[in-house]
Design an enzyme around this catalytic site. Structure first.
Site, mmCIF file in Angstrom:
data_model
loop_
_atom_site.group_PDB
_atom_site.id
_atom_site.type_symbol
_atom_site.label_atom_id
_atom_site.label_comp_id
_atom_site.label_asym_id
_atom_site.label_seq_id
_atom_site.Cartn_x
_atom_site.Cartn_y
_atom_site.Cartn_z
ATOM 1 N N HIS A 276 0.819 -1.189 0.000
ATOM 2 C CA HIS A 276 0.000 0.000 0.000
ATOM 3 C C HIS A 276 0.866 1.258 0.000
ATOM 4 O O HIS A 276 0.641 2.201 -0.768
ATOM 5 C CB HIS A 276 -0.907 -0.029 1.241
ATOM 6 C CG HIS A 276 -1.962 0.993 1.195
ATOM 7 N ND1 HIS A 276 -3.071 0.870 0.389
ATOM 8 C CD2 HIS A 276 -2.097 2.182 1.844
ATOM 9 C CE1 HIS A 276 -3.832 1.920 0.533
ATOM 10 N NE2 HIS A 276 -3.271 2.739 1.409
ATOM 11 N N ARG A 279 2.552 2.287 -3.363
ATOM 12 C CA ARG A 279 1.748 2.778 -4.475
ATOM 13 C C ARG A 279 1.984 4.277 -4.715
ATOM 14 O O ARG A 279 2.166 4.706 -5.860
ATOM 15 C CB ARG A 279 0.265 2.592 -4.193
ATOM 16 C CG ARG A 279 -0.173 1.179 -4.294
ATOM 17 C CD ARG A 279 -1.475 1.025 -3.585
ATOM 18 N NE ARG A 279 -2.533 0.573 -4.461
ATOM 19 C CZ ARG A 279 -3.807 0.527 -4.077
ATOM 20 N NH1 ARG A 279 -4.145 0.945 -2.872
ATOM 21 N NH2 ARG A 279 -4.722 0.107 -4.895
ATOM 22 N N LEU A 452 2.587 -14.125 -10.720
ATOM 23 C CA LEU A 452 1.531 -13.937 -9.712
ATOM 24 C C LEU A 452 0.129 -14.081 -10.306
ATOM 25 O O LEU A 452 -0.844 -14.249 -9.581
ATOM 26 C CB LEU A 452 1.650 -12.553 -9.070
ATOM 27 C CG LEU A 452 2.861 -12.360 -8.150
ATOM 28 C CD1 LEU A 452 2.935 -10.929 -7.667
ATOM 29 C CD2 LEU A 452 2.790 -13.317 -6.976
HETATM 30 N N1 ATP Z 1 -1.839 -20.387 -21.790
HETATM 31 C C1 ATP Z 1 -0.569 -20.671 -21.447
HETATM 32 N N2 ATP Z 1 0.258 -21.279 -22.324
HETATM 33 C C2 ATP Z 1 1.535 -21.581 -21.967
HETATM 34 N N3 ATP Z 1 2.061 -21.346 -20.761
HETATM 35 C C3 ATP Z 1 1.275 -20.777 -19.823
HETATM 36 C C4 ATP Z 1 -0.081 -20.414 -20.102
HETATM 37 N N4 ATP Z 1 -0.615 -19.867 -18.999
HETATM 38 C C5 ATP Z 1 0.364 -19.877 -18.063
HETATM 39 N N5 ATP Z 1 1.502 -20.401 -18.561
HETATM 40 C C6 ATP Z 1 2.758 -20.614 -17.820
HETATM 41 O O1 ATP Z 1 2.470 -20.536 -16.434
HETATM 42 C C7 ATP Z 1 3.339 -19.602 -15.807
HETATM 43 C C8 ATP Z 1 2.628 -18.934 -14.670
HETATM 44 O O2 ATP Z 1 1.603 -18.075 -15.108
HETATM 45 P P1 ATP Z 1 1.224 -16.775 -14.308
HETATM 46 O O3 ATP Z 1 0.108 -16.106 -14.979
HETATM 47 O O4 ATP Z 1 1.021 -17.203 -12.890
HETATM 48 O O5 ATP Z 1 2.527 -15.934 -14.348
HETATM 49 P P2 ATP Z 1 3.104 -15.037 -15.505
HETATM 50 O O6 ATP Z 1 2.094 -14.977 -16.602
HETATM 51 O O7 ATP Z 1 4.430 -15.554 -15.865
HETATM 52 O O8 ATP Z 1 3.256 -13.664 -14.784
HETATM 53 P P3 ATP Z 1 2.111 -12.616 -14.413
HETATM 54 O O9 ATP Z 1 0.837 -13.180 -14.867
HETATM 55 O O10 ATP Z 1 2.209 -12.444 -12.945
HETATM 56 O O11 ATP Z 1 2.486 -11.396 -15.145
HETATM 57 C C9 ATP Z 1 3.745 -18.682 -16.885
HETATM 58 O O12 ATP Z 1 5.034 -18.143 -16.599
HETATM 59 C C10 ATP Z 1 3.777 -19.567 -18.106
HETATM 60 O O13 ATP Z 1 5.029 -20.215 -18.233
#
Ligand code: ATP
Ligand code: MG
Length: 510
Positions: A276, A279, A452
């Site tokens: 917080h 920010r 995250l």
């Molecule tokens: N649709 C997808 N296709 C391929 N890999 C995926 C997909 N969704 C998630 N991932 C994998 O899962 C990991 C975790 O996803 P997450 O959304 O938690 O983190 P991020 O996308 O790396 O970062 P953030 O969303 O916090 O910016 C990703 O780093 C990616 O390697």
């Protein structure tokens, strides 16, 4: 032995008591029967000796004929068996020159009766001049106690029946067995009841332990109020000591859990306060960088570049701080909004955002004809769908087909985001919903994610009592969210899309 060690204590105690009692009964019974038998046998032997004395007296007096003798018995035999004083059943035989000259017994009426050949043969096995022996004559005569004495140049065998003795012993054995059986049954039943009563407190102690094992101790505020009742925790009894120890242990665990919870709360508060607090300075950095860039003054090229970087990194950091703040608040269990949310509009708004952000992907939308309404926080739910679509955008190459689908059955709504991209890095597939878990950056089109996004999806859906699941293989990755439908209160109006996201729900997707 191994099998017995798996018996319940109850069963073991009862079996032990009954076995010991049975052993005792057998030993007592055996000893009684043996001693009674020897006493009775002593009496029979005394009778036998007396009968032998009477008979040999008669035999010595010379040959004579008994009225009931077979007339053709050759040579004439002395009437030695039926001498006065002989009891019914008394048996006698004269042996001379290696052959039985006469053999007979007194019947109930005092008449002399001959023996069968087989019974005579049995008599021949009796040893001369020895102690009384028991032999089995079979037929209606049964067992006899016999004795052979020398008379003249031959021998005389006298016997008395053992039927009385056998009957008495049989009676004794029957009585002892009957009593023993009754006592065993009684003792078995009584010991079962006693053991059951004695072990009942142990059951209650076990119940307390299993109550505790059903409590969710792994997270959240834990009120470990379960205790073994005082009556079962009296340290003067064995079971009471177990109960008291369990109570002490529960006290310790309760204290430890409270301490853990307190420190967890502290960390959460710290993270949420820190996020917080960050920010505002971040907003200032962004603001000043933008201000400088727009000041219109000619800046050196690398200064312009540095300002751009400052601005973009500040934006990124703001996003991370927002994510951390949201996660910390979800952890704190802060109340989410409880509004009716129409998922169709929400999914379609998120999809149109994604489409605008990545026109080079192939976006599809599948919505049901009816409205699908859940209860919850529209803004957070929008964020989960946006995160999934964002992943399908960021972690797949251009041209990937992405489908956002919504359907519902009687009780649950289901949102599925499917893409035909390269799939999730197998190294992280098992833990993608955990914090700061990211796949191999080289697999991704644009790096820079913090890992995250999916943790927030899981946290928000969990707070809405829903479930998240993922299936991934090269060419097909499916994220599935399920949420309980809000059917309970149809009177509440429906929020079509999150009011403060600034999105307008498009009517249809191409
Ligand atoms: N649709 C997808 N296709 C391929 N890999 C995926 C997909 N969704 C998630 N991932 C994998 O899962 C990991 C975790 O996803 P997450 O959304 O938690 O983190 P991020 O996308 O790396 O970062 P953030 O969303 O916090 O910016 C990703 O780093 C990616 O390697
Ligand atoms: Mg992501």
């Amino acid at each position: 032995m191994k099998r017995m060690s798996r018996w319940t204590l109850r069963k073991r105690l009862v079996v032990a008591v009954v076995t010991l009692l049975a052993l005792a009964a057998v030993v007592i019974g055996f000893a009684s029967v043996v001693s009674v038998r020897s006493v009775l046998l002593g009496r029979v032997d005394a009778q036998l000796t007396a009968a032998t004395t009477r008979s040999s007296g008669a035999a010595d007096e010379g040959p004579g004929y008994g009225g009931s003798f077979p007339r053709n018995a050759q040579p004439p035999v002395p009437e030695f068996v039926g001498v006065p004083g002989q009891a019914a059943g008394t048996l006698g035989a004269i042996i001379s020159g290696g052959a039985v000259r006469y053999a007979g017994y007194l019947d109930e009426a005092g008449e002399l009766r001959p023996l069968t050949t087989r019974q005579v043969a049995a008599l021949l096995s009796v040893s001369l001049g020895g102690a009384p022996e028991s032999i089995d004559l079979g037929g209606q005569l049964g067992s006899y106690r016999v004795m052979a004495a020398k008379v003249g140049d031959g021998a005389m065998i006298v016997g008395v029946p053992l039927a009385d003795l056998e009957f008495t012993l049989g009676q004794l054995i029957a009585v002892i067995s009957g009593i023993a059986l009754g006592v065993l049954l009684l003792a078995g039943g009584a010991s079962y009841l006693i053991v059951r009563l004695a072990l009942r407190p142990l059951d209650r102690v076990a119940q307390t332990a299993s109550d505790v094992s059903e409590l969710p101790l792994d997270r959240g505020e834990v009120a470990l109020a379960v205790r073994v009742p005082d009556d079962d925790a009296d340290p003067n009894t064995e079971v009471g000591r177990v109960g008291a120890s369990i109570n002490r242990m529960l006290g310790h665990i309760g204290a430890a859990l409270s301490a853990r919870q307190a420190s967890e709360n502290k960390v959460r508060t710290f993270v949420s306060d820190a996020s917080h607090e960050l920010r505002t300075p971040l907003a200032s950095i962004r603001g000043y960088a933008e201000l400088t860039r727009r000041s219109g003054e000619e800046l050196p090229e690398d200064a312009t570049y540095a300002l751009g970087r400052i601005e973009s990194e500040a934006v990124r950091m703001t996003a991370i701080v927002e994510d951390l703040l949201l996660l910390a608040r979800l952890d704190e269990g802060r109340e989410l909004a409880q509004d009716p949310v129409e998922l169709g509009a929400l999914v379609s708004a998120a999809a149109s955002d994604a489409r605008a952000a990545a026109p080079d992907h192939d976006w599809h939308l599948e919505l049901p004809a009816d409205q699908v309404v859940v209860t919850g926080d529209a803004q957070r739910l929008f964020q989960t769908v946006a995160n999934l679509l964002g992943n399908a955008r960021v972690h797949t190459p251009a041209g990937t087909r992405v489908t956002a689908a919504l359907d519902a059955n009687d009780t649950t709504a289901r949102i599925r985001v499917t893409d035909d991209g390269p799939g999730i890095d197998p190294a992280v597939i098992g833990s993608v919903f955990e914090r700061f878990v990211r796949g191999d950056v080289s697999r991704q089109r644009a790096s820079g994610g913090t890992g995250l996004g999916l943790a927030i999806v899981a946290g928000v859906i969990d707070a809405h009592a829903g479930t998240v699941a993922v299936e991934s293989a090269p060419g097909r990755t499916v994220f599935t969210l399920t949420l309980p439908l809000a059917r309970a209160n149809p009177a509440i109006g429906v929020t079509a899309a999150p009011a403060d996201t600034g999105h307008t729900a498009p009517s249809a997707m191409p």
